[in-house]
Scaffold this motif. Structure first.
Motif, PDB file in Angstrom:
ATOM      1  N   GLY A 135       0.806  -1.209   0.000  1.00  0.00           N
ATOM      2  CA  GLY A 135       0.000   0.000   0.000  1.00  0.00           C
ATOM      3  C   GLY A 135       0.834   1.250   0.000  1.00  0.00           C
ATOM      4  O   GLY A 135       0.509   2.201   0.709  1.00  0.00           O
ATOM      5  N   LEU A 145      -7.436   3.623 -10.251  1.00  0.00           N
ATOM      6  CA  LEU A 145      -7.780   3.008  -8.971  1.00  0.00           C
ATOM      7  C   LEU A 145      -9.165   2.360  -9.046  1.00  0.00           C
ATOM      8  O   LEU A 145     -10.127   2.998  -9.475  1.00  0.00           O
ATOM      9  CB  LEU A 145      -7.783   4.065  -7.860  1.00  0.00           C
ATOM     10  CG  LEU A 145      -6.545   4.968  -7.766  1.00  0.00           C
ATOM     11  CD1 LEU A 145      -6.708   5.968  -6.635  1.00  0.00           C
ATOM     12  CD2 LEU A 145      -5.284   4.137  -7.587  1.00  0.00           C
ATOM     13  N   HIS A 176      -8.620  -3.258  -5.712  1.00  0.00           N
ATOM     14  CA  HIS A 176      -8.920  -3.373  -4.276  1.00  0.00           C
ATOM     15  C   HIS A 176      -8.473  -2.117  -3.515  1.00  0.00           C
ATOM     16  O   HIS A 176      -8.009  -2.197  -2.387  1.00  0.00           O
ATOM     17  CB  HIS A 176      -8.277  -4.631  -3.685  1.00  0.00           C
ATOM     18  CG  HIS A 176      -8.726  -5.899  -4.366  1.00  0.00           C
ATOM     19  ND1 HIS A 176      -9.992  -6.424  -4.198  1.00  0.00           N
ATOM     20  CD2 HIS A 176      -8.083  -6.713  -5.240  1.00  0.00           C
ATOM     21  CE1 HIS A 176     -10.103  -7.522  -4.927  1.00  0.00           C
ATOM     22  NE2 HIS A 176      -8.965  -7.718  -5.571  1.00  0.00           N
ATOM     23  N   VAL A 177      -8.630  -0.980  -4.196  1.00  0.00           N
ATOM     24  CA  VAL A 177      -8.321   0.318  -3.592  1.00  0.00           C
ATOM     25  C   VAL A 177      -9.625   1.088  -3.441  1.00  0.00           C
ATOM     26  O   VAL A 177     -10.267   1.427  -4.433  1.00  0.00           O
ATOM     27  CB  VAL A 177      -7.326   1.126  -4.453  1.00  0.00           C
ATOM     28  CG1 VAL A 177      -7.188   2.543  -3.908  1.00  0.00           C
ATOM     29  CG2 VAL A 177      -5.971   0.436  -4.491  1.00  0.00           C
ATOM     30  N   LYS A 187     -11.946  -0.105  -6.755  1.00  0.00           N
ATOM     31  CA  LYS A 187     -12.238  -0.653  -5.427  1.00  0.00           C
ATOM     32  C   LYS A 187     -12.433  -2.167  -5.440  1.00  0.00           C
ATOM     33  O   LYS A 187     -12.256  -2.810  -4.413  1.00  0.00           O
ATOM     34  CB  LYS A 187     -13.482   0.023  -4.845  1.00  0.00           C
ATOM     35  CG  LYS A 187     -14.769  -0.264  -5.588  1.00  0.00           C
ATOM     36  CD  LYS A 187     -15.946   0.451  -4.947  1.00  0.00           C
ATOM     37  CE  LYS A 187     -17.237   0.178  -5.684  1.00  0.00           C
ATOM     38  NZ  LYS A 187     -18.393   0.888  -5.069  1.00  0.00           N
ATOM     39  N   THR A 232      -7.880   3.283   1.097  1.00  0.00           N
ATOM     40  CA  THR A 232      -7.410   2.082   1.771  1.00  0.00           C
ATOM     41  C   THR A 232      -7.211   1.014   0.712  1.00  0.00           C
ATOM     42  O   THR A 232      -7.927   0.979  -0.295  1.00  0.00           O
ATOM     43  CB  THR A 232      -8.409   1.582   2.819  1.00  0.00           C
ATOM     44  OG1 THR A 232      -9.665   1.281   2.192  1.00  0.00           O
ATOM     45  CG2 THR A 232      -8.618   2.627   3.896  1.00  0.00           C
ATOM     46  N   ARG A 233      -6.221   0.152   0.955  1.00  0.00           N
ATOM     47  CA  ARG A 233      -5.892  -0.841  -0.056  1.00  0.00           C
ATOM     48  C   ARG A 233      -5.787  -2.224   0.555  1.00  0.00           C
ATOM     49  O   ARG A 233      -5.227  -2.396   1.642  1.00  0.00           O
ATOM     50  CB  ARG A 233      -4.577  -0.487  -0.749  1.00  0.00           C
ATOM     51  CG  ARG A 233      -4.262  -1.444  -1.892  1.00  0.00           C
ATOM     52  CD  ARG A 233      -3.053  -1.025  -2.685  1.00  0.00           C
ATOM     53  NE  ARG A 233      -2.890  -1.904  -3.832  1.00  0.00           N
ATOM     54  CZ  ARG A 233      -1.839  -1.917  -4.640  1.00  0.00           C
ATOM     55  NH1 ARG A 233      -0.852  -1.060  -4.424  1.00  0.00           N
ATOM     56  NH2 ARG A 233      -1.761  -2.738  -5.658  1.00  0.00           N
ATOM     57  N   ARG A 288      -4.463  -0.194 -10.076  1.00  0.00           N
ATOM     58  CA  ARG A 288      -4.431  -0.627  -8.683  1.00  0.00           C
ATOM     59  C   ARG A 288      -5.836  -1.081  -8.294  1.00  0.00           C
ATOM     60  O   ARG A 288      -6.757  -0.273  -8.241  1.00  0.00           O
ATOM     61  CB  ARG A 288      -3.983   0.520  -7.760  1.00  0.00           C
ATOM     62  CG  ARG A 288      -2.633   1.121  -8.135  1.00  0.00           C
ATOM     63  CD  ARG A 288      -1.500   0.159  -7.798  1.00  0.00           C
ATOM     64  NE  ARG A 288      -0.200   0.729  -8.158  1.00  0.00           N
ATOM     65  CZ  ARG A 288       0.485   0.389  -9.235  1.00  0.00           C
ATOM     66  NH1 ARG A 288      -0.035  -0.489 -10.090  1.00  0.00           N
ATOM     67  NH2 ARG A 288       1.668   0.929  -9.473  1.00  0.00           N
TER      68      ARG A 288
END
Length: 445
Positions: free
Chosen positions: A24, A57, A147-148, A59, A167-168, A145
């Motif tokens: 992270g 980014l 899962h951010v 999620k 949050t990552r 990126r």
């Protein structure tokens, strides 16, 4: 292609590109794109091709599900071609046009041959489609990126965005991403825009859609996108303020769903009940029955009619659903999202070629100006039609038997609903539509 950069200067450009992180680590870039759906991934592709360092980014991870009709009009296909996507590769299902069904009548409408747009549409599940676009962005040079989860925008003392906090990973490790410009492609939630005070216009429509996959060998290779305009709300018996669809996917499945645009101050339409009321009307031989269901029913909001403005403010650009770019005419959003992505990326590339300050800001203001030039009148007329017609009577009122019996009228209506026309006009229908839109007062950006 992306390039290495020297140390950051006073204009806020990033230092040498960070290595691919294993955890992270904080990172910097020229541009941060939040959300790797069609809007975000397309933006990242165009930015990376312009030589900019892009952080994309997302999620979730890939592949992932999204609620969508999975249908792409020729305008959306055009954007895929511009992105360099191979639309002849396995996984794409081509269609010739639309088939409208209303009160026992039906008409098949081939996509027009305009020259400036493809003469075919496509279908592909969002489970595959979004994964393909995100991978394409990564191949173009964007730093993806997953899962951010972006939690908040970062701003300077003047209130200008300078990055995002996030949050990552499964342990939700705090991480900071910084860039002089941020593109919000985070969908209908539009969390970043809301945090910066860009509220949704309550006077603009927000529809809802529900879809479910069914196994149907009888319809999976149908050459037309089928749309039903004579559906009813089972609770009231009134016309459904929307339409139903059956879209072939070519893999043994069909995407069956409906979209509804309730009147203001009225109760939301029960999409599940409306679907259960409609499906028994479909021919038994299609196999669209409970025993052939290939997924649960899922639903999602459709932010329509440019319901969040302005599309640029203080270093933040809004693209796709975060700006409410879903068409008020048809409920389509993918084509508009990818087209706006290209406009946003081009604007950003020109802006970052200028030093930070008034000159750069002047360049960035061209993004909302261009969006309004392309769609302002079309969306303004569509919002009026949604308020006065679609939300009250659905599409049945438009597909009168006399309209469906007239090839010219029904083709004109189809092009208006799907925004599949050429500029300048290539035929009489294009000329009529362009004249109609020129009569619409120019909306204020």
């Amino acid at each position: 292609m992306t390039t290495e950069h020297d140390d950051a200067g006073g204009d806020g450009t990033p230092a040498t590109r960070s290595p691919e992180p294993g955890g992270g680590e904080d990172e910097e870039a020229h541009v941060i794109v939040v959300g790797a759906g069609p809007a975000g991934s397309a933006t990242a592709v165009h930015l990376a091709r312009a030589g900019l360092d892009v952080l994309l980014l997302e999620k979730s991870g890939f592949p992932r599900e999204k609620v969508c009709g999975d249908g792409l009009t020729p305008r959306a296909v055009h954007q895929l071609v511009r992105l360099g996507i191979d639309v002849n590769a396995p996984g794409w299902m081509r269609n010739k046009g639309m088939r409208w069904v209303c009160e026992g009548n039906q008409v098949e409408l081939d996509w027009p041959r305009l020259g400036s747009l493809p003469d075919f549409g496509l279908t592909r599940s969002r489970h595959d489609f979004d994964d393909l676009l995100a991978a394409h962005a990564r191949e173009a040079g964007a730093r993806l990126r997953t899962h951010v989860k972006v939690t908040a925008p970062l701003t300077d003392r003047a209130g200008r965005i300078t990055g995002v906090a996030a949050t990552r990973g499964p342990d939700k490790q705090p991480v900071t991403y910084r860039a002089p410009l941020v593109v919000a492609a985070d969908g209908a939630s539009a969390r970043i825009a809301v945090a910066l005070g860009l509220a949704r216009d309550a006077g603009r429509p927000v529809a809802a859609a529900a879809r479910r996959y069914y196994r149907s060998e009888a319809r999976t290779h149908d050459p037309y996108l089928e749309l039903w305009a004579d559906l009813r709300c089972p609770q009231t018996g009134l016309d459904l303020p929307g339409y139903g669809w059956v879209f072939p996917l070519g893999d043994g499945r069909v995407n069956v769903g409906l979209g509804a645009l309730p009147q203001r101050r009225s109760r939301p339409v029960d999409l599940r009940a409306a679907m259960e009321h409609w499906l028994p009307r479909l021919p038994t031989g299609w196999g669209v029955r409970e025993e052939n269901a290939a997924s649960p029913m899922r639903s999602a909001p459709l932010p329509m009619g440019m319901n969040r403005r302005p599309q640029y403010r203080r270093g933040l650009l809004l693209v796709g659903d975060s700006a409410g770019m879903v068409s008020p005419w048809s409920g389509e959003g993918i084509g508009q999202a990818m087209e706006a992505a290209e406009v946003a990326a081009g604007t950003i590339a020109l802006a970052l070629a200028r030093p930070a300050g008034p000159r750069r800001e002047h360049a960035l203001q061209q993004y909302p100006a261009e969006i309004h030039r392309r769609w302002g009148r079309y969306y303004r007329l569509g919002n009026l039609a949604s308020d006065l017609v679609f939300s009250r009577y659905g599409f049945r009122a438009l597909l009168h038997p006399r309209v469906m019996g007239s090839p010219v009228l029904v083709r004109t209506l189809a092009r208006l609903l799907t925004d599949v026309s050429a500029e300048p006009g290539r035929d009489t229908i294009d000329s009529v539509l362009h004249t109609l839109l020129r009569l619409v007062p120019t909306p204020r950006p």
